[in-house]
Design an enzyme around this catalytic site. Structure first.
Site, PDB file in Angstrom:
ATOM      1  N   SER A 276       0.855  -1.183   0.000  1.00  0.00           N
ATOM      2  CA  SER A 276       0.000   0.000   0.000  1.00  0.00           C
ATOM      3  C   SER A 276       0.893   1.236   0.000  1.00  0.00           C
ATOM      4  O   SER A 276       2.123   1.123   0.040  1.00  0.00           O
ATOM      5  CB  SER A 276      -0.902   0.001   1.227  1.00  0.00           C
ATOM      6  OG  SER A 276      -0.106   0.248   2.370  1.00  0.00           O
ATOM      7  N   LYS A 277       0.238   2.390   0.003  1.00  0.00           N
ATOM      8  CA  LYS A 277       0.980   3.647  -0.132  1.00  0.00           C
ATOM      9  C   LYS A 277       2.051   3.814   0.938  1.00  0.00           C
ATOM     10  O   LYS A 277       3.065   4.450   0.715  1.00  0.00           O
ATOM     11  CB  LYS A 277       0.018   4.822  -0.070  1.00  0.00           C
ATOM     12  CG  LYS A 277      -0.723   4.986  -1.366  1.00  0.00           C
ATOM     13  CD  LYS A 277      -1.489   6.281  -1.398  1.00  0.00           C
ATOM     14  CE  LYS A 277      -2.289   6.346  -2.692  1.00  0.00           C
ATOM     15  NZ  LYS A 277      -3.676   6.662  -2.514  1.00  0.00           N
ATOM     16  N   ARG A 278       1.783   3.229   2.123  1.00  0.00           N
ATOM     17  CA  ARG A 278       2.789   3.468   3.167  1.00  0.00           C
ATOM     18  C   ARG A 278       4.094   2.712   2.886  1.00  0.00           C
ATOM     19  O   ARG A 278       5.090   2.917   3.555  1.00  0.00           O
ATOM     20  CB  ARG A 278       2.215   3.156   4.549  1.00  0.00           C
ATOM     21  CG  ARG A 278       1.941   1.740   4.804  1.00  0.00           C
ATOM     22  CD  ARG A 278       1.016   1.537   6.003  1.00  0.00           C
ATOM     23  NE  ARG A 278       0.398   0.243   5.862  1.00  0.00           N
ATOM     24  CZ  ARG A 278       0.991  -0.887   6.143  1.00  0.00           C
ATOM     25  NH1 ARG A 278       2.210  -0.877   6.629  1.00  0.00           N
ATOM     26  NH2 ARG A 278       0.388  -2.033   5.939  1.00  0.00           N
TER      27      ARG A 278
ATOM     28  N   GLY B 220       5.632   3.138   0.090  1.00  0.00           N
ATOM     29  CA  GLY B 220       6.348   3.959  -0.899  1.00  0.00           C
ATOM     30  C   GLY B 220       5.502   4.130  -2.148  1.00  0.00           C
ATOM     31  O   GLY B 220       4.277   3.994  -2.096  1.00  0.00           O
TER      32      GLY B 220
END
Ligand code: GLU
Length: 475
Positions: A251-253, A255
């Protein structure tokens, strides 16, 4: 049977790298089997779906070179290819399920449903639908609708186990009782994903559904819908999940997760495609580096891996570097110059740029690393580290520095030349008796401030005399 596969993104964001991988697998399988890739836009979430996301996702697919055979802008005989343009089709099939008693109108309010969920929760049960409408007489339900009520349509989940054979995971069994009667058509006439996906896959003659493992639970619902509608069931291949270092779904966390971000950072489409392919699929000859074109003929579904795939940016960078090195210097230069967001060249001559690229390509994996080397060339102060300080402390190094400081003023050519560097080396050897490591390392550190780097005789001619004079003065 002719192979027809599909990629079915929702245009609610930019193309995710997981989605790009799914599309790659579908594309390669279609190519291998002489089949067709269909692009279907799943835009029934009217609030979140945006035209700009559809366009950007299509552009990103094209960036990889994945051209679809049918889809928006490429009408075939199975369109339209946007779900928002197929609402009547879903309504018709939902009505048929109602008439055959395989679906029912449900008039529960949101509050009632919430109360049922809370009650199930309190009693430690799964919150499966248990409203009173499943067996409500159809004629009476129709009367309520005539009187202005707006029900949803729910699917009557059969009370039996569901089994199917997945091309990646083998036999999969879902014991009954895992899902309750789910909504297939909302009260505003919009279908839910598990319903319209089946109607579309069936009507678009999709032969193989290749998608992420996270859809397995949807497959359970979808298999029931196929059966109720009397549709042929396609083959399924659920590919492993992409996970980050913490083994959680990517997911976005973790990167950058959208293709656009990699494109903007100057990654090569072939490299990202190559790397994504390797996440969950392996080359029969265990090759790590290839172009999509090269594997079109050998792509087999039986080489998918069952275990989740670790998304590792270090490996992606390595793959990108390998692709840089396989490129012709001129093509690579053109590629770098075409980068909008990460371009760095100034008004250097083409010859200078070509030499810069071919000199550094062996050492870089990303455009950013090229940029660091570029900035180094223009840096007029030397920012030395521990090992460089050690070299500067050698007895012979001050002699080298003084020698160069005098010699460099003997020419007023703008750029340094490789002959000059060779002559200095000769003179330092002969006249000052400095040789070996003391000579090579000493000269390199004095001129570049770094113990390592590309061939000095090629690097220095890219640098101006004035910059070297300033560097010498700074140490
Ligand atoms: N629109 C769905 C998604 O983006 C499609 C899933 C599928 O391939 O069935 O997840």
């Amino acid at each position: 049977m002719s192979v027809r596969v599909r990629f079915a993104p929702s245009p609610t964001g930019y193309l995710h790298i997981g989605g790009a991988r799914t599309c790659l697998y579908n594309y390669l399988f279609a190519k291998k089997m002489g089949g067709k890739l269909i692009l279907r836009i799943e835009d029934t979430d009217l609030d979140r779906s945006k035209k700009e996301f559809e366009e950007s996702q299509i552009n990103d697919l094209k960036w990889f070179g994945m051209d679809y055979d049918e889809g928006p802008g490429k009408e075939g005989s199975f369109g339209p290819y946007r779900q928002s343009e197929r609402l009547d089709i879903y309504k018709k099939h939902a009505a048929e399920l109602i008439e055959s008693g395989k679906a029912f109108y449900c008039f529960c309010s949101d509050d009632e449903l919430e109360q049922m969920r809370e009650k199930a929760h309190a009693e430690g049960r799964d919150p499966l639908y248990e409203g009173p409408w499943r067996d409500f007489p159809l004629d009476k339900a129709k009367e309520k609708i005539k009187n202005g009520e707006r029900p949803v349509i729910r699917f009557k989940v059969p009370k039996k186990d569901i089994e199917f054979t997945d091309l990646v995971r083998g036999k999969v069994n879902f014991p009954h009782g895992m899902v309750g009667d789910f909504v297939i058509l909302r009260s505003n006439g919009m279908p839910t994903y598990n319903f319209c996906c089946v109607v579309d896959d069936a009507l678009m003659n999709i032969s193989h559904v290749i998608r992420g493992e996270d859809h397995l639970n949807n497959t359970l619902r979808q298999l029931m819908v196929y059966e109720a509608c009397g549709f042929d069931i396609p083959e399924f291949a659920h590919v492993s999940l992409l996970v980050g270092e913490d083994r959680q779904k990517l997911s976005k966390r973790h990167g950058a997760t959208s293709v656009t971000q990699y494109k903007d950072q100057g990654y090569l489409a072939e490299a990202l495609g190559n790397y994504l392919c390797l996440l969950g699929w392996s080359h029969p000859d265990e090759k790590d580096i290839f172009k999509l074109d090269e594997i079109k003929d050998i792509f087999e579904i039986n080489r998918f891996s069952k275990s989740s795939a670790l998304y590792d940016i270090k490996k992606l960078n390595w793959v990108n570097g390998q692709h840089f090195r396989s490129m012709d210097a001129e093509d690579l230069l053109q590629f770098i110059e075409a980068q909008k967001d990460v371009s760095f060249f100034g008004d250097e001559s083409s010859e200078w740029k070509r030499e810069f690229v071919s000199l550094h390509v062996e050492k870089v994996q990303t455009i950013n690393e090229f940029r660091t080397f570029y900035d180094n060339i223009y840096s007029s102060t030397l920012d030395v580290g521990e090992s460089e300080n050690e070299v500067l402390s050698w007895e012979t190094t001050p002699t080298i520095k003084e020698f160069v400081q005098t010699e460099i003023l003997k020419s007023n050519e703008h750029f340094m030349s490789s002959v000059e560097v060779s002559n200095w080396m000769e003179a330092l050897k002969k006249e000052h008796k400095i040789k070996g490591k003391n000579l090579f390392m000493g000269l390199r550190v004095v001129l570049t401030g770094c113990c390592h780097g590309p061939d000095l005789k090629r690097l220095l001619p890219l640098t101006t005399r004035q910059i070297i004079i300033e560097r010498l003065a700074s140490i």
